[in-house]
Design a protein around this motif. Sequence first.
Motif, PDB file in Angstrom:
ATOM      1  N   THR A   3       0.814  -1.211   0.000  1.00 28.98           N
ATOM      2  CA  THR A   3       0.000   0.000   0.000  1.00 28.98           C
ATOM      3  C   THR A   3       0.851   1.265   0.000  1.00 28.98           C
ATOM      4  O   THR A   3       0.405   2.314  -0.479  1.00 28.98           O
ATOM      5  CB  THR A   3      -0.937   0.011   1.220  1.00 28.98           C
ATOM      6  N   ALA A   4       2.070   1.206   0.533  1.00 32.74           N
ATOM      7  CA  ALA A   4       2.932   2.395   0.525  1.00 32.74           C
ATOM      8  C   ALA A   4       3.291   2.808  -0.894  1.00 32.74           C
ATOM      9  O   ALA A   4       3.595   3.974  -1.163  1.00 32.74           O
ATOM     10  CB  ALA A   4       4.199   2.129   1.336  1.00 32.74           C
ATOM     11  N   ALA A   5       3.249   1.845  -1.813  1.00 31.50           N
ATOM     12  CA  ALA A   5       3.542   2.127  -3.221  1.00 31.50           C
ATOM     13  C   ALA A   5       2.254   2.259  -4.040  1.00 31.50           C
ATOM     14  O   ALA A   5       2.282   2.117  -5.267  1.00 31.50           O
ATOM     15  CB  ALA A   5       4.417   1.022  -3.800  1.00 31.50           C
ATOM     16  N   SER A   6       1.118   2.494  -3.319  1.00 34.66           N
ATOM     17  CA  SER A   6      -0.195   2.648  -3.963  1.00 34.66           C
ATOM     18  C   SER A   6      -0.603   1.404  -4.745  1.00 34.66           C
ATOM     19  O   SER A   6      -1.236   1.476  -5.803  1.00 34.66           O
ATOM     20  CB  SER A   6      -0.210   3.882  -4.885  1.00 34.66           C
ATOM     21  N   GLN A   7      -0.196   0.237  -4.240  1.00 32.07           N
ATOM     22  CA  GLN A   7      -0.587  -1.036  -4.819  1.00 32.07           C
ATOM     23  C   GLN A   7      -1.336  -1.859  -3.785  1.00 32.07           C
ATOM     24  O   GLN A   7      -1.299  -1.573  -2.589  1.00 32.07           O
ATOM     25  CB  GLN A   7       0.652  -1.802  -5.313  1.00 32.07           C
ATOM     26  N   GLY A   8      -2.024  -2.907  -4.244  1.00 36.94           N
ATOM     27  CA  GLY A   8      -2.801  -3.733  -3.334  1.00 36.94           C
ATOM     28  C   GLY A   8      -1.957  -4.750  -2.593  1.00 36.94           C
ATOM     29  O   GLY A   8      -0.787  -4.973  -2.906  1.00 36.94           O
ATOM     30  N   ARG A   9      -2.562  -5.383  -1.594  1.00 42.69           N
ATOM     31  CA  ARG A   9      -1.882  -6.439  -0.845  1.00 42.69           C
ATOM     32  C   ARG A   9      -2.052  -7.770  -1.583  1.00 42.69           C
ATOM     33  O   ARG A   9      -3.049  -7.994  -2.260  1.00 42.69           O
ATOM     34  CB  ARG A   9      -2.478  -6.561   0.562  1.00 42.69           C
ATOM     35  N   ARG A  10      -1.075  -8.667  -1.408  1.00 45.71           N
ATOM     36  CA  ARG A  10      -1.189  -9.998  -1.977  1.00 45.71           C
ATOM     37  C   ARG A  10      -0.613 -11.024  -1.008  1.00 45.71           C
ATOM     38  O   ARG A  10       0.228 -10.699  -0.161  1.00 45.71           O
ATOM     39  CB  ARG A  10      -0.508 -10.078  -3.340  1.00 45.71           C
ATOM     40  N   MET A  11      -1.096 -12.270  -1.158  1.00 47.76           N
ATOM     41  CA  MET A  11      -0.755 -13.310  -0.183  1.00 47.76           C
ATOM     42  C   MET A  11      -0.040 -14.473  -0.861  1.00 47.76           C
ATOM     43  O   MET A  11      -0.386 -14.879  -1.969  1.00 47.76           O
ATOM     44  CB  MET A  11      -2.020 -13.811   0.522  1.00 47.76           C
ATOM     45  N   TYR A  12       0.957 -15.010  -0.133  1.00 49.19           N
ATOM     46  CA  TYR A  12       1.682 -16.205  -0.544  1.00 49.19           C
ATOM     47  C   TYR A  12       1.352 -17.321   0.454  1.00 49.19           C
ATOM     48  O   TYR A  12       1.141 -17.076   1.639  1.00 49.19           O
ATOM     49  CB  TYR A  12       3.189 -15.984  -0.530  1.00 49.19           C
ATOM     50  N   GLY A  13       1.394 -18.568  -0.030  1.00 50.80           N
ATOM     51  CA  GLY A  13       1.267 -19.672   0.904  1.00 50.80           C
ATOM     52  C   GLY A  13       0.279 -20.722   0.447  1.00 50.80           C
ATOM     53  O   GLY A  13      -0.384 -20.556  -0.573  1.00 50.80           O
ATOM     54  N   ALA A  22       3.757 -17.840  -7.141  1.00 54.45           N
ATOM     55  CA  ALA A  22       2.668 -16.980  -7.628  1.00 54.45           C
ATOM     56  C   ALA A  22       1.735 -16.641  -6.472  1.00 54.45           C
ATOM     57  O   ALA A  22       1.039 -17.516  -5.957  1.00 54.45           O
ATOM     58  CB  ALA A  22       1.906 -17.675  -8.749  1.00 54.45           C
ATOM     59  N   PRO A  23       1.708 -15.375  -6.044  1.00 53.41           N
ATOM     60  CA  PRO A  23       0.773 -14.984  -4.986  1.00 53.41           C
ATOM     61  C   PRO A  23      -0.614 -14.738  -5.568  1.00 53.41           C
ATOM     62  O   PRO A  23      -0.806 -14.723  -6.781  1.00 53.41           O
ATOM     63  CB  PRO A  23       1.387 -13.691  -4.452  1.00 53.41           C
ATOM     64  N   TRP A  24      -1.594 -14.517  -4.686  1.00 55.41           N
ATOM     65  CA  TRP A  24      -2.906 -14.084  -5.156  1.00 55.41           C
ATOM     66  C   TRP A  24      -3.254 -12.760  -4.492  1.00 55.41           C
ATOM     67  O   TRP A  24      -2.867 -12.492  -3.366  1.00 55.41           O
ATOM     68  CB  TRP A  24      -3.982 -15.142  -4.922  1.00 55.41           C
ATOM     69  N   ASN A  25      -3.949 -11.923  -5.246  1.00 52.38           N
ATOM     70  CA  ASN A  25      -4.275 -10.583  -4.764  1.00 52.38           C
ATOM     71  C   ASN A  25      -5.432 -10.641  -3.788  1.00 52.38           C
ATOM     72  O   ASN A  25      -6.469 -11.248  -4.060  1.00 52.38           O
ATOM     73  CB  ASN A  25      -4.635  -9.668  -5.938  1.00 52.38           C
ATOM     74  N   ILE A  26      -5.262 -10.024  -2.638  1.00 54.81           N
ATOM     75  CA  ILE A  26      -6.332  -9.949  -1.638  1.00 54.81           C
ATOM     76  C   ILE A  26      -6.830  -8.516  -1.478  1.00 54.81           C
ATOM     77  O   ILE A  26      -7.711  -8.254  -0.670  1.00 54.81           O
ATOM     78  CB  ILE A  26      -5.853 -10.509  -0.285  1.00 54.81           C
ATOM     79  N   GLN A  27      -6.226  -7.580  -2.223  1.00 48.17           N
ATOM     80  CA  GLN A  27      -6.701  -6.199  -2.234  1.00 48.17           C
ATOM     81  C   GLN A  27      -6.404  -5.628  -3.613  1.00 48.17           C
ATOM     82  O   GLN A  27      -5.268  -5.688  -4.087  1.00 48.17           O
ATOM     83  CB  GLN A  27      -6.001  -5.353  -1.166  1.00 48.17           C
ATOM     84  N   VAL A  28      -7.433  -5.119  -4.278  1.00 45.48           N
ATOM     85  CA  VAL A  28      -7.290  -4.588  -5.626  1.00 45.48           C
ATOM     86  C   VAL A  28      -7.063  -3.085  -5.556  1.00 45.48           C
ATOM     87  O   VAL A  28      -7.892  -2.348  -5.018  1.00 45.48           O
ATOM     88  CB  VAL A  28      -8.540  -4.901  -6.476  1.00 45.48           C
ATOM     89  N   ALA A  29      -5.925  -2.638  -6.069  1.00 46.89           N
ATOM     90  CA  ALA A  29      -5.637  -1.202  -6.107  1.00 46.89           C
ATOM     91  C   ALA A  29      -5.684  -0.660  -7.528  1.00 46.89           C
ATOM     92  O   ALA A  29      -5.741   0.540  -7.731  1.00 46.89           O
ATOM     93  CB  ALA A  29      -4.254  -0.931  -5.501  1.00 46.89           C
TER      94      ALA A  29
END
Length: 275
Positions: free
Chosen positions: A181-191, A201-208
């Motif tokens: 979010t500090a770079a104005s992008q969404g969060r994504r999760m690995y695991g 390959a992560p998946w996006n959990i927040q769309v920015a």
Amino acid sequence: MADFPPFAYTTQESWYGELSFKAAEDGSALPLAGRRFEMHITPATTSAQLVPPVLVLSMDEGRGLSLKQGDPGTLIFRVPKETANTFPRGDFTADVLEVVGTDRYLFMPVRITYAEPSGLRAFLSRFLGVSVSFAARQQPIYTPLAVPGREGRPGATILTSSVPPVPADGKDGDFFIEDRTAASQGRRMYGPKSGGVWPGAPWNIQVAAISDVPGLTGALTEKLDRNMLVKSSAPVAADFPAGTIRVAKNTATGRISLFVNDGGAIIDLINGQEF
């Protein structure tokens, strides 16, 4: 496993009991503060059907269970004589259950014998770890020792950072959230991490942005002509293929809008008009 000696009560008295829990390792008091318990008093009946309790004691105000003042390792239960006198005579289970969220877990088995005055009996401990004592004008004080259980499997952890995970981060089964979010992008999760390796390959959990939605950019590119259609009238079916979307500017009116060719019918998506 040997039976626990039961509490013995008569119909002439209120039920009062103290359960004092001590650690099996060193005999020190086992603190119960902050934990929640219930006691379901149920006839000790063998049945194919579930036998409903005649009374449920809880730690809510006035509901029969409480911690002993000044002794957070002792649980007290009380049933007034007026309430107990409505119970059938005989044996009851009154197991202490620990409340964890919406679940109930057996914490300590308790047995109660309820009889006429002539049926009052005294019980002595016959095995290590349980003692029964009698205090003046009180019911028996039942003092079991807590037995340590088997160590459970460590649960998964969710780690966070502003950069992707590296192999040294976390353990197998863990998840990792990259906070961009500090770079104005969404969060994504690995695991989950498996075999000491994080999935690549992560998946996006927040769309920015549109680019954060997998496949959306390509789908829009197929359907949307990015070149503005400029003409001195409203668009017609021949201006772009059916099923596609296009931005058009009418130089005669100066209006810019977004249109879709719906099977030959041109619809203004912004103003809702059909041409």
